[in-house]
Design a protein around this motif. Sequence first.
Motif, mmCIF file in Angstrom:
data_model
loop_
_atom_site.group_PDB
_atom_site.id
_atom_site.type_symbol
_atom_site.label_atom_id
_atom_site.label_comp_id
_atom_site.label_asym_id
_atom_site.label_seq_id
_atom_site.Cartn_x
_atom_site.Cartn_y
_atom_site.Cartn_z
ATOM 1 N N ILE A 31 42.011 30.172 43.560
ATOM 2 C CA ILE A 31 43.053 29.255 43.113
ATOM 3 C C ILE A 31 43.361 28.331 44.282
ATOM 4 C CG2 ILE A 31 45.402 29.034 42.242
ATOM 5 C CD1 ILE A 31 45.144 31.978 41.282
ATOM 6 N N ARG A 32 43.100 27.043 44.098
ATOM 7 C CA ARG A 32 43.254 26.080 45.196
ATOM 8 C C ARG A 32 44.625 25.418 45.154
ATOM 9 N NH1 ARG A 32 38.490 26.596 43.033
ATOM 10 N NH2 ARG A 32 36.560 26.581 44.289
ATOM 11 N N GLY A 52 38.839 37.477 41.675
ATOM 12 C CA GLY A 52 38.476 37.086 43.037
ATOM 13 C C GLY A 52 38.790 38.176 44.044
ATOM 14 N N GLU A 53 39.944 38.834 43.850
ATOM 15 C CA GLU A 53 40.310 39.944 44.740
ATOM 16 C C GLU A 53 39.335 41.108 44.589
ATOM 17 O OE1 GLU A 53 42.505 39.950 47.016
ATOM 18 O OE2 GLU A 53 44.006 38.418 46.550
ATOM 19 N N GLN A 54 38.969 41.424 43.344
ATOM 20 C CA GLN A 54 38.031 42.522 43.102
ATOM 21 C C GLN A 54 36.661 42.199 43.690
ATOM 22 O OE1 GLN A 54 38.573 45.679 41.455
ATOM 23 N NE2 GLN A 54 36.683 45.897 42.606
ATOM 24 N N PHE A 55 36.240 40.938 43.505
ATOM 25 C CA PHE A 55 34.936 40.523 44.021
ATOM 26 C C PHE A 55 34.882 40.650 45.539
ATOM 27 C CE2 PHE A 55 31.877 37.005 45.139
ATOM 28 C CZ PHE A 55 30.737 37.674 44.696
ATOM 29 N N SER A 56 35.996 40.387 46.209
ATOM 30 C CA SER A 56 36.024 40.480 47.670
ATOM 31 C C SER A 56 35.714 41.892 48.148
ATOM 32 C CB SER A 56 37.380 40.019 48.213
ATOM 33 O OG SER A 56 38.388 40.981 47.952
ATOM 34 N N GLU A 57 36.177 42.905 47.385
ATOM 35 C CA GLU A 57 35.889 44.298 47.753
ATOM 36 C C GLU A 57 34.384 44.546 47.730
ATOM 37 O OE1 GLU A 57 38.128 46.631 48.718
ATOM 38 O OE2 GLU A 57 39.656 45.063 48.631
ATOM 39 N N HIS A 58 33.716 44.033 46.719
ATOM 40 C CA HIS A 58 32.268 44.225 46.614
ATOM 41 C C HIS A 58 31.523 43.426 47.680
ATOM 42 C CE1 HIS A 58 32.545 46.542 42.927
ATOM 43 N NE2 HIS A 58 33.394 45.641 42.456
ATOM 44 N N VAL A 59 32.019 42.239 47.988
ATOM 45 C CA VAL A 59 31.387 41.422 49.022
ATOM 46 C C VAL A 59 31.419 42.138 50.364
ATOM 47 C CG1 VAL A 59 31.626 39.292 50.395
ATOM 48 C CG2 VAL A 59 31.764 39.200 47.894
#
Length: 293
Positions: A49-50, A63-70
């Motif tokens: 979210i910009r 986006g928060e969940q994806f960061s954990e996987h990244v």
Amino acid sequence: MNIRDLEYYQQIINLRNFSKVAHFFSVSQPTITTAMKRLETELDINLIIRDQSHHQVSFTPSGEQFSEHVNIILKELTIANQEINQLKNEHVRFGLPPIIGTYYFPQIVSNLFNSGLINHLDTVENGSQALLLQLINGSLDMALLGSVKPIEDNRLIARNFASKHFKIIVSKHHPLASRESVKFSELRNEKFIMQNEGFVHPIVFKELTTKNHFKPKIIYTTSDSQIIKKMVTENVGIGFLTELALDAADDLVSLPLSELDQPKFLMSLVYRTSHILTPTQAKLIDVLIDPTI
């Protein structure tokens, strides 16, 4: 999926600002913007979210969940690169706690030398607890570790090969020196010389003092078991060591604990489940946990 895009995303999570991320990687801001759009297109979901007015970003739940996987993906890639580089020259980053290194390892050095394996070891010395964390994060390939309970972690393979009792050590001039054994509860008024935190001994010692309902008087701590034994010999205090660290040449008295349910010092060879052993490493394991010792 582009690995560099994941690295950009990880830094956006950390810095929360496209310009700062661009500066971090020495690229243009449009490069970062394009990479994030590419990720969102591949995943078919909004991640970021910009907030144009404050030049800051926040993240959608996805986006928060994806960061954990990244973070997991990039950490595994780092470990993979480390392992591959080690395999190129057949070197093993090997963890060795001081007591096991001092009293067990010398017994197998000649076997390592005769097998041509000694030059393959890049040894790191530390307490077992610290080495365990280094194994998990990929800083080490394998380690000989001490523990109180079997090491159970789905990220690790632990091969227990020996167990030793813990002993109370006292000076020959100490009132307890004439005893054949001692109950731990009898030691509440004694002064102790102990190992530092990060080792197995303080963990076991704390369990025993808690179980026996007293706060011990610890007057000195060190990572060196030889210093502990020397101070005990001088009757400065008493010590708590695994029998692995004791031998007949020590000028002191070692007393077994009389409790039936006393803990033991377990010795294990530990490496990651994901680590594929080379023939050299498999041979090394056989020598390290030689059951004849």
